[in-house]
Each structure stands twice: as structure tokens, then as C-alpha cells.
Design an enzyme around this catalytic site. Structure first.
Site, PDB file in Angstrom:
ATOM      1  N   LYS A   1      -1.749  19.715  19.894  1.00 35.77           N
ATOM      2  CA  LYS A   1      -2.417  17.998  19.290  1.00 35.77           C
ATOM      3  C   LYS A   1      -3.109  17.981  17.999  1.00 35.77           C
ATOM      4  O   LYS A   1      -3.764  19.317  17.996  1.00 35.77           O
ATOM      5  CB  LYS A   1      -2.432  17.313  20.413  1.00 35.77           C
ATOM      6  CG  LYS A   1      -4.031  17.714  21.161  1.00 35.77           C
ATOM      7  CD  LYS A   1      -5.628  16.843  20.659  1.00 35.77           C
ATOM      8  CE  LYS A   1      -6.387  17.139  21.073  1.00 35.77           C
ATOM      9  NZ  LYS A   1      -7.457  18.399  20.025  1.00 35.77           N
TER      10      LYS A   1
ATOM     11  N   ASP B   1      -8.185  15.328  27.998  1.00 34.82           N
ATOM     12  CA  ASP B   1      -6.776  15.870  27.153  1.00 34.82           C
ATOM     13  C   ASP B   1      -5.265  16.083  27.719  1.00 34.82           C
ATOM     14  O   ASP B   1      -4.323  16.136  27.398  1.00 34.82           O
ATOM     15  CB  ASP B   1      -6.777  17.243  25.699  1.00 34.82           C
ATOM     16  CG  ASP B   1      -7.889  16.903  24.407  1.00 34.82           C
ATOM     17  OD1 ASP B   1      -8.151  15.605  24.645  1.00 34.82           O
ATOM     18  OD2 ASP B   1      -8.352  17.786  24.108  1.00 34.82           O
TER      19      ASP B   1
HETATM   20  P1  ATP Z   1      -9.647  21.396  23.485  1.00 33.46           P
HETATM   21  O1  ATP Z   1      -9.314  20.486  22.087  1.00 33.46           O
HETATM   22  O2  ATP Z   1      -8.925  20.768  24.415  1.00 33.46           O
HETATM   23  O3  ATP Z   1     -10.838  20.483  23.758  1.00 33.46           O
HETATM   24  P2  ATP Z   1      -9.489  23.718  22.195  1.00 33.46           P
HETATM   25  O4  ATP Z   1      -8.136  24.203  21.940  1.00 33.46           O
HETATM   26  O5  ATP Z   1     -10.956  23.000  21.443  1.00 33.46           O
HETATM   27  O6  ATP Z   1      -9.753  22.455  23.624  1.00 33.46           O
HETATM   28  P3  ATP Z   1      -8.818  26.133  24.007  1.00 33.46           P
HETATM   29  O7  ATP Z   1      -8.254  26.944  23.341  1.00 33.46           O
HETATM   30  O8  ATP Z   1      -8.585  25.177  25.643  1.00 33.46           O
HETATM   31  O9  ATP Z   1      -9.257  24.813  23.340  1.00 33.46           O
HETATM   32  O10 ATP Z   1      -9.176  26.768  24.997  1.00 33.46           O
HETATM   33  C1  ATP Z   1     -11.235  26.345  24.747  1.00 33.46           C
HETATM   34  C2  ATP Z   1     -11.933  28.112  25.788  1.00 33.46           C
HETATM   35  O11 ATP Z   1     -10.598  27.733  27.339  1.00 33.46           O
HETATM   36  C3  ATP Z   1     -11.242  29.347  25.419  1.00 33.46           C
HETATM   37  O12 ATP Z   1     -12.464  29.579  24.901  1.00 33.46           O
HETATM   38  C4  ATP Z   1     -10.715  29.872  27.041  1.00 33.46           C
HETATM   39  O13 ATP Z   1     -11.148  30.940  27.002  1.00 33.46           O
HETATM   40  C5  ATP Z   1     -10.527  29.003  27.375  1.00 33.46           C
HETATM   41  N1  ATP Z   1      -9.401  28.811  28.029  1.00 33.46           N
HETATM   42  C6  ATP Z   1      -8.745  28.852  29.697  1.00 33.46           C
HETATM   43  N2  ATP Z   1      -7.653  28.754  30.207  1.00 33.46           N
HETATM   44  C7  ATP Z   1      -6.826  28.860  29.123  1.00 33.46           C
HETATM   45  C8  ATP Z   1      -6.003  28.785  28.466  1.00 33.46           C
HETATM   46  N3  ATP Z   1      -4.624  28.493  29.504  1.00 33.46           N
HETATM   47  N4  ATP Z   1      -5.437  28.165  27.190  1.00 33.46           N
HETATM   48  C9  ATP Z   1      -6.618  29.011  26.061  1.00 33.46           C
HETATM   49  N5  ATP Z   1      -8.292  28.943  26.443  1.00 33.46           N
HETATM   50  C10 ATP Z   1      -8.277  28.539  27.648  1.00 33.46           C
END
Ligand code: ATP
Length: 315
Positions: free
Chosen positions: A11, A141
Site C-alpha cells: 500500500k 495496517d
Molecule cells: P509499515 O508501512 O506497515 O510500517 P513497512 O513497509 O515500513 O511497514 P515492513 O516491510 O513490514 O515495513 O518491515 C518492517 C520490519 O519488520 C523489517 O525490518 C523486518 O525485519 C520486519 N518483518 C517482520 N515480518 C516481515 C515480513 N513478513 N516482511 C517484511 N518484513 C518483516
């Protein structure tokens, strides 16, 4: 069926306003969330053991109990102990395409896919709102990621009002692979710097959230007016992330200076930056220009578009 493959889209935030603090320590938000055609694939297989095992070959993704997909599967096992004892645990394989720690809700979308997949695998027949309720306990989210499309999200992001979906808004997205922004750091820093401006009383917070439903950005989306949408993009977290990450600031400036870019913004807590462009063709041109200006291999670039759906079964 003993296994399912699910598509888990990323998203972007077309709008993110921080309106105050909540008694639970989270922030009260007014956001517009939008699914895009950049997805992970989640394969779930009933293992007939008592274990939940996670497989992923992406170096930034943990495969232990800290992975959100593990947490989602463990939650289902706790909530539905009979199904767990009938069907056993699951093997979950994550095929990662969504940049990690990017503000694109990759982990949340993966967790949403596990909830949907295990509901199917265990024949639970849960409704979307039941799945969303389970998702809210995993992350703010996650509820949005289940149904996806276009939605207003208030509260800590889990209270959703779906909007008529914006499909085929053309997007160019960029992220430095090695750059990660911690979401808790971004919100904490925002609170330190701008907390004095927060709406303090609960009536005031509710009034702001309700007024947001009829504001210009929402109207622009309802009218499918791409130029107005692009002009109304907003993200409060840019105020703390851009000064701390000059590379992201420069990237955003570069996007803004490209012909054919209608609007540009950081997504969520960053560091990904996206631009709305007029067409896919224009998107390719903008992508090539950005690549020429920043030949750094660390910069990932995608031409994508908005989509109407959240988690769905892979064809
Ligand atoms: P949001 O936008 O919801 O804050 P994000 O896109 O910033 O999420 P993610 O890609 O979800 O961040 O990753 C955040 C942290 O979560 C990463 O540093 C990773 O180590 C950990 N993590 C745990 N599970 C997952 C997963 N299934 N996919 C990606 N990262 C994950």
C-alpha cells in the site's frame, strides 16, 4: 485443499495526518490508504505437524517468531484451537518483491494473507470484518491490507471507511534498498517535535476524524480527479523523515522536478517515495530519467499502478 497461494499487495499513503495522541500510546491518525500492483506471494501449506515454519530468502526478512506471518499463524492457532488440532500447523513461504521497511506495509500485507489463507485452509468461513478484527491485534495496517483498494483509515489506522476504488492511477515508486526507516522512530520523533500541536481532547479528535471524511482529498478521489489527488498528497511524517534522510529528500525533489509528474510524496514512515504520473508510458520515462540522474544500483525503481483489491488467491 492442503495449500493456498495468495497475492499480498503493498500500500501507499495518499494522505497521512497525525491528529493527536491516544491513551494506548499510539497516534490518532487520518489517512487514505491505497493498494498498488506491487505484491509478495505467500504460499501456505498445512504441514500436519504442530509447527509454524516460515521460509523466505530475502536477507532483511526474519524467519523466526518475529516475522509478522509467524505472529499471524500463531494468533490463528490460539483463536481456533480445534482447527489447529484437526489440521495441524503450517509452512509459510514468502516470495518477497515489496521493498522491506519501506513504508509500504509489506509485513502487514503478508500477515493479512496468512489470516485469509488459514481461514480458507481451516474452512473457518470468517467474514472480512472478523478477519480485520483479528488483523488489528497484529498491526494497524493489517485490517486495510485484507480488503485493500482505497480507504479512509482513522483511529490508529484500523478504522476503515472504504472509498470507491482508484484503479489505474499510474505510479512511479523509488526506494534505496539499504535505507530503512523505523516506523516507531518516525512517530516518536514527530511527537517530540510537533506534539504541542496535537488536538488534546477526545471530542476534538473525533471531530477532526469526522471532518476529514468530507475534505478535498476525499472529494478528489470520489471524483477520480487525478490532478487534484496529486495536488492534495500529504504526509506529516515527511517533516521528520526528510530532514533526517537527505537522500530521501533529494529523491523527492528530483521526482518533483520531472516533467509529467503530477505530484510526489513519501509513503508512510518512508523511505519510499512515489510520484503520480499521467500514464504508464510517462512512468517509464520518469523512471529512466531518475535512473540517469541517480545511477546508484542501491536505488530500486518501479512503475506500477493502483489496484482495487487486497489479498487474493493467486491464479
Ligand atoms: P509499515 O508501512 O506497515 O510500517 P513497512 O513497509 O515500513 O511497514 P515492513 O516491510 O513490514 O515495513 O518491515 C518492517 C520490519 O519488520 C523489517 O525490518 C523486518 O525485519 C520486519 N518483518 C517482520 N515480518 C516481515 C515480513 N513478513 N516482511 C517484511 N518484513 C518483516
Amino acid at each position: 485443499m492442503r495449500s493456498y497461494s495468495l497475492i499480498a499487495p503493498a500500500k501507499i499513503n495518499l494522505y497521512l495526518e497525525i491528529i493527536g495522541s491516544r491513551p494506548d500510546g499510539y497516534h490518532e491518525l487520518a489517512m487514505i490508504l491505497q493498494s498498488i500492483d506491487l505484491s509478495d506471494q505467500i504460499d501456505i501449506h498445512a504441514s500436519s505437524t504442530e509447527n509454524i515454519r516460515v521460509y523466505c530468502d530475502h536477507p532483511q526478512v526474519p524467519i523466526d517468531q518475529s516475522n509478522l506471518v509467524y505472529k499471524a499463524a500463531a494468533l490463528m492457532a490460539r483463536e481456533f484451537p480445534k482447527a489447529f488440532s484437526n489440521f495441524g500447523g503450517v509452512d509459510i513461504t514468502i516470495k518477497k518483491h515489496i521493498p522491506v521497511a519501506a513504508g509500504l506495509a509489506g509485513g502487514s500485507s503478508n500477515a493479512a494473507a496468512v489470516l485469509v489463507g488459514m481461514d480458507l485452509l481451516w474452512n473457518l468461513g470468517l467474514t472480512q470484518s472478523e478477519l480485520e478484527e483479528l488483523g488489528a491485534s497484529l498491526g494497524s495496517d493489517v485490517p486495510f491490507c485484507i480488503g485493500g483498494g482505497t480507504a479512509i483509515a482513522t483511529g490508529r489506522g484500523e478504522q476503515l471507511s472504504p472509498l470507491q476504488s482508484l484503479d489505474n492511477l499510474h505510479i512511479v515508486l523509488a526506494k534505496y534498498r539499504s535505507l530503512e526507516v523505523s516506523t516507531p522512530w518516525a512517530y516518536k520523533t514527530y511527537r517530540q517535535q510537533f506534539g504541542v500541536n496535537y488536538i488534546q481532547d477526545s471530542e476534538g479528535l473525533a471531530a477532526r476524524a469526522s471532518a476529514f471524511h468530507s475534505e478535498d482529498m476525499v472529494k478528489a478521489i470520489l471524483n477520480k480527479n487525478t490532478e487534484n489527488i496529486a495536488q492534495k498528497l500529504h504526509n506529516d511524517l515527511e517533516k521528520v523523515v526528510l530532514p533526517a534522510y537527505p537522500q530521501v529528500w533529494q529523491l523527492r525533489e528530483l521526482f518533483a522536478s520531472q516533467p509529467g509528474v503530477l505530484g510526489t510524496m513519501m509513503s508512510g514512515s518512508g523511505p519510499s517515495v512515489f510520484a503520480i504520473v499521467e500514464s504508464q508510458n510517462q512512468g517509464q520515462i520518469v523512471k529512466e530519467r531518475i535512473r540517469e540522474a541517480i545511477p546508484d544500483e542501491d536505488l530500486e525503481l518501479f512503475v506500477t499502478h493502483t489496484i482495487k483489491h487486497g489479498i487474493k488467491i493467486a491464479q
